[in-house]
Design an enzyme around this catalytic site. Structure first.
Site, short mmCIF file in Angstrom:
data_model
loop_
_atom_site.label_atom_id
_atom_site.label_comp_id
_atom_site.label_asym_id
_atom_site.label_seq_id
_atom_site.Cartn_x
_atom_site.Cartn_y
_atom_site.Cartn_z
N TRP A 1 0.46 22.48 28.09
CA TRP A 1 1.97 22.96 27.67
C TRP A 1 2.74 21.75 27.56
O TRP A 1 3.34 21.60 26.88
CB TRP A 1 2.29 24.06 28.60
CG TRP A 1 1.38 25.31 28.29
CD1 TRP A 1 0.89 26.07 29.44
CD2 TRP A 1 1.28 26.10 27.18
NE1 TRP A 1 0.11 27.09 28.82
CE2 TRP A 1 0.35 27.28 27.52
CE3 TRP A 1 1.77 25.93 25.96
CZ2 TRP A 1 -0.10 28.06 26.54
CZ3 TRP A 1 1.03 26.92 25.12
CH2 TRP A 1 0.44 27.88 25.41
N ASP B 1 9.96 23.56 32.60
CA ASP B 1 9.08 24.79 31.91
C ASP B 1 8.65 25.44 33.26
O ASP B 1 7.59 24.83 33.76
CB ASP B 1 8.06 24.28 30.88
CG ASP B 1 7.23 25.62 30.66
OD1 ASP B 1 7.24 26.47 31.01
OD2 ASP B 1 6.11 25.46 29.62
N LYS C 1 4.47 35.89 31.86
CA LYS C 1 3.75 35.73 32.84
C LYS C 1 4.16 36.26 34.20
O LYS C 1 3.19 36.73 34.78
CB LYS C 1 3.65 33.86 33.08
CG LYS C 1 3.55 33.21 31.83
CD LYS C 1 2.18 33.04 31.48
CE LYS C 1 1.98 32.76 29.76
NZ LYS C 1 2.26 31.36 29.63
#
Ligand SMILES: *Cc1c(COP(=O)(O)O)cnc(C)c1O
Length: 360
Positions: A101, A171, A195
């Site tokens: 990511w 993030d 998530k």
């Protein structure tokens, strides 16, 4: 009705009480005669939903007044572009690449300016967090970027990098609300909610006010300007209204559970059950450096791909879903987010013990 133990990395397990409450309110939300799905985002009822959600999140994270909370769309991935478009005044940013990511964010930023990879753990398949105490931070960097919890590899920054005074952008998609944070250390904290907080379709951006300006890269679409959304309090256009409503319920649930300190304690206990077993197991082993282990995503392997596949298959038959590791790394991964009950992890470990006895 039968529910499984869902170890999915995302979209992931949500608290059962939240799902039940949403079901109860499905046909008639608090006497409005309609579902939140059917409701104007400009209505009084919805205004209260989004304002309460923001207030609860502010309380949970102790968000200082000089930070805005934005409920946006486009997932975490859209932020990979939105961040440089809004923040790259000097067209320079430093990225710490600790997984896929972070790498995607780094690659996206290259479209908008000079993105420097100032540290990475790619040499050992992202199985650790590099030492970030004295990195070559660029003099003119607009920000330093990290992915705080690496969902795929199961590592977590236990200490924030020394950005040498530069703005930190993080993030936190897969560790959002899993433990207390000091928001004031960041310029931007953001994450997709699927998530640990709610249904896919919402991304929450917590951004320091002075970073919200009209001075964005030329050509930045209106929808990708923080200022547009901040000025309209996340109601510039139709927000992901139903998703935000569920997030709000999860915030209430976390408050009832005792807030982020209590969440952390619970998450540590849960993760310890699994990690302790991995450390003593003769069949299974964890794949990341102990000091960098995530509380949320726990990857492990047997060392034999066929045996891994057998485990995933038998686990599924026993009611443990989504234990297959990310397609890029193989093996197994148990994501044990806030809403995964202690019993889920205990039951998984008991199953792993049985599997070990039968297959060693
Ligand atoms: C899942 C994930 C993403 C991507 O989220 P989307 O909402 O699918 O764009 C980004 N970063 C991290 C850390 C993630 O876990």
């Amino acid at each position: 009705m039968s529910r499984v133990y869902n170890f999915s990395a995302g979209p992931a397990v949500l608290p059962e009480c939240v799902l039940k409450e949403a079901a109860e309110e499905m046909m008639d939300y608090k006497g409005t005669g309609m579902s939140v799905m059917e409701m104007s985002h400009r209505s009084k009822a919805y205004d209260e939903i989004i304002k309460t959600a923001e207030a609860d999140l502010r309380e949970l994270m102790n968000i200082p007044d000089n930070y805005k909370v934005l409920f946006l769309q486009g997932g975490a991935s859209q932020q990979f572009a939105m961040i440089p478009m809004n923040l790259m005044k000097n067209k320079v940013a430093d990225y710490i690449v600790t997984g896929q990511w972070a790498k995607k964010a780094y690659q996206e930023a290259q479209k908008y300016g000079k993105a420097n990879k100032i540290a990475t753990s790619e040499d050992k398949t992202f199985s650790y967090i590099p030492d970030c105490s004295d990195l070559p931070i660029s003099e003119d960097a607009d920000y330093v970027y990290i992915c705080e919890n690496n969902t795929i590899y199961g590592t977590k920054f236990k200490e924030l990098p020394n950005t040498k005074g530069k703005i930190l952008v993080s993030d936190v998609s897969s560790c959002f609300l899993s433990e207390p944070v000091d928001v004031s250390k960041y310029g931007i904290i953001y994450g997709g909610v699927q998530k640990n907080i709610g249904p896919a379709g919402v991304v929450i951006v917590i951004i320091r006010e002075d970073l919200i300006t009209e001075d964005v890269l030329p050509g930045t679409p209106t929808m990708l300007q923080y200022k547009i959304h901040a000025d309209a309090q996340s109601l510039y256009n139709t927000p992901p209204a139903y998703g935000i409503y569920i997030c709000g319920k999860v915030f209430k649930w976390i408050k009832e559970m005792g807030g982020l300190a209590a969440m952390k304690e619970r998450n540590e206990k849960k993760a310890k059950i699994l990690y302790d077993f991995l450390d003593e197991s003769k069949l299974f082993k964890g794949t990341v450096e102990k000091k960098d282990r995530s509380l949320m995503n726990v990857p492990f392997v047997t060392g034999d791909a066929d045996l891994d596949a057998k485990f995933v298959k038998e686990a599924k038959e026993a009611g443990f879903e989504n234990l297959k590791g990310h397609r890029s790394v193989g093996g197994m991964r148990a994501s044990i987010y806030n809403a995964m009950p202690m019993e889920g992890v205990e039951a998984l470990v008991a199953f792993m013990k049985k599997f070990e006895e039968a297959n060693l």
